[in-house]
Design an enzyme around this catalytic site. Sequence first.
Site, PDB file in Angstrom:
ATOM      1  N   THR A 202       0.845  -1.203   0.000  1.00 62.89           N
ATOM      2  CA  THR A 202       0.000   0.000   0.000  1.00 62.89           C
ATOM      3  C   THR A 202       0.877   1.249   0.000  1.00 62.89           C
ATOM      4  OG1 THR A 202      -1.819  -1.111   1.141  1.00 62.89           O
ATOM      5  CG2 THR A 202      -1.762   1.282   1.262  1.00 62.89           C
TER       6      THR A 202
ATOM      7  N   HIS B 170       2.469   1.728  -3.394  1.00 63.92           N
ATOM      8  CA  HIS B 170       1.462   2.287  -4.305  1.00 63.92           C
ATOM      9  C   HIS B 170       1.276   3.784  -4.069  1.00 63.92           C
ATOM     10  CE1 HIS B 170      -2.549   1.978  -6.462  1.00 63.92           C
ATOM     11  NE2 HIS B 170      -2.794   3.045  -5.699  1.00 63.92           N
ATOM     12  N   GLU B 171       1.090   4.180  -2.807  1.00 64.01           N
ATOM     13  CA  GLU B 171       0.810   5.588  -2.523  1.00 64.01           C
ATOM     14  C   GLU B 171       2.025   6.477  -2.775  1.00 64.01           C
ATOM     15  OE1 GLU B 171      -2.084   6.462  -2.317  1.00 64.01           O
ATOM     16  OE2 GLU B 171      -3.126   4.627  -1.702  1.00 64.01           O
TER      17      GLU B 171
ATOM     18  N   TRP C  12      -4.901   1.856 -14.744  1.00 64.18           N
ATOM     19  CA  TRP C  12      -6.053   1.773 -15.653  1.00 64.18           C
ATOM     20  C   TRP C  12      -6.595   3.138 -16.056  1.00 64.18           C
ATOM     21  CZ3 TRP C  12      -6.146   0.889 -10.456  1.00 64.18           C
ATOM     22  CH2 TRP C  12      -7.033   1.638  -9.686  1.00 64.18           C
TER      23      TRP C  12
ATOM     24  N   ASP D 293      -2.749   5.728 -17.974  1.00 63.83           N
ATOM     25  CA  ASP D 293      -1.898   6.294 -16.922  1.00 63.83           C
ATOM     26  C   ASP D 293      -0.798   7.193 -17.457  1.00 63.83           C
ATOM     27  OD1 ASP D 293      -0.370   4.364 -18.133  1.00 63.83           O
ATOM     28  OD2 ASP D 293       0.310   3.421 -16.277  1.00 63.83           O
TER      29      ASP D 293
ATOM     30  N   THR E 199       2.805   0.608 -20.237  1.00 67.38           N
ATOM     31  CA  THR E 199       1.798  -0.111 -19.450  1.00 67.38           C
ATOM     32  C   THR E 199       0.554  -0.280 -20.314  1.00 67.38           C
ATOM     33  OG1 THR E 199       0.953   1.957 -18.495  1.00 67.38           O
ATOM     34  CG2 THR E 199       2.653   0.792 -17.257  1.00 67.38           C
TER      35      THR E 199
ATOM     36  N   GLN F  57      -5.969  -0.701 -19.772  1.00 67.92           N
ATOM     37  CA  GLN F  57      -6.880  -1.695 -19.217  1.00 67.92           C
ATOM     38  C   GLN F  57      -8.165  -1.025 -18.776  1.00 67.92           C
ATOM     39  OE1 GLN F  57      -4.207  -3.095 -15.982  1.00 67.92           O
ATOM     40  NE2 GLN F  57      -5.841  -2.566 -14.527  1.00 67.92           N
ATOM     41  N   ALA F  58      -9.215  -1.828 -18.635  1.00 67.58           N
ATOM     42  CA  ALA F  58     -10.549  -1.275 -18.423  1.00 67.58           C
ATOM     43  C   ALA F  58     -10.743  -0.698 -17.033  1.00 67.58           C
ATOM     44  CB  ALA F  58     -11.601  -2.348 -18.694  1.00 67.58           C
TER      45      ALA F  58
END
Length: 438
Positions: free
Chosen positions: A215, A218-219, A230, A241, A246, A249-250
């Site tokens: 986490t 990620h942050e 995405w 992004d 990359t 993606q949906a």
Amino acid sequence: MTESDLSQPPTRDLCGTMLVHRRLLNESTTYRSRRAVIENRALQYERGRRSPARTDVVTIPVVVHVVHNPAVPAQNIGDDQVHSQIAVLNRDFRAANPDLDKVPEVWRPLVADARIEFRLAALDPEGEPTDGIVRVPTGRTSFGFDDAVKSSASGGSDPWPTDEYLNVWVCQLGGGLLGYAQFPGGPPQTDGVVILHSAFGTTGTAAPPFDGGRTATHEIGHWLDLYHIWGDDDGACSSDDKVADTPNQADANTGSPVFPHVSCGNGPHGDMFVNYMDYTDDAAMFMFTRGQSKRMDACLEGARASFLVASGALTAPSPSAPSPSAPSPSAAGGPVRDGTAPGGITQQAAMPGPSHWPAPAAAPGVTGTAGTTGATAADAATVPAQPGPDGHGGPGGHAGPDGEVGRLLRDSERLAAEVLKEIRTVIDMVGGGDRPGG
């Protein structure tokens, strides 16, 4: 929501960064102007019009604010939990994580060493020794994404100077939030990242499936200007992004998907759900890409250029007492410097990872040692680098630590001047100033 409800681990990885981003876009024309400048710089790096100047590792000083309710002792996490998180960050941002071999073969050439490390601050803003951990009791049962945790006036903890320290607040978050960050360009008094205490580090209160420290990875990716992989377009496949390598993606992936997972016509390989900027479980995310690393370079050499200058917040650990905030690889699984990574993965000097993975080409420019010495700006300015073969201090020379700091300082000043010029240009275009809702 009751206290017992708040103590239950989230069932889904939920990041509030885009909620903060959209709020700031609505509230402040200055933020919109700054973001335009930052995006313009990132685009130039993405398209190769600018190249990263630094070639070495930058070390970011970190202060962790543990904001806890005394009625719930578990919120006051232990030092070992904090140290475990720093160790994870140093593995993930250096591509030295032991689960790197789980990246699908097709994406292994894209795995990047971001050349960023983190160390708990050794000196506080007044120059006094610190362990880099601030503990603040609060009467609040939880916090949201409204930045209340970042101010003592609202039951939180005031930040240390955000151009010198990465401020990380660890607390009880409500609403299923695991964490959130502020993109570069936002108000300095709220800059930093916030993490749920049970999604922080790998020990103590860290609870599955968010007990791998990802986490915070990620942050902090958001703090370094990375978007969700995405594109936050609610499955429309119309946004991404802003990183070329990359796949589009949906929507977010959760849990532990099986490769390949195809969306937005991105077959045969599908979504890069193993990326740190997706929403998968901690045990299912393993990598940043080279394009993402380049975007982080643009951020560090632009909006966050102050972190490229050697910081007095970091001091060399005592030979007899290694700093607990910089755990040794053997003790904490951090980056290994002898050519091997945790889990038996052989590493190359230029790019940690399996020895058969291609290494990125070396970028021209200064050799960065930011954050690794206690030299002041004045010291750096008066100690020249030793000249190289061409008569100048630089990549061809043999600059000592003080000379390298001096070159970093000058480069940082140049980058800061460029950013200020760009900001003034954009503000002039829109009329300048903060106008709520403007």
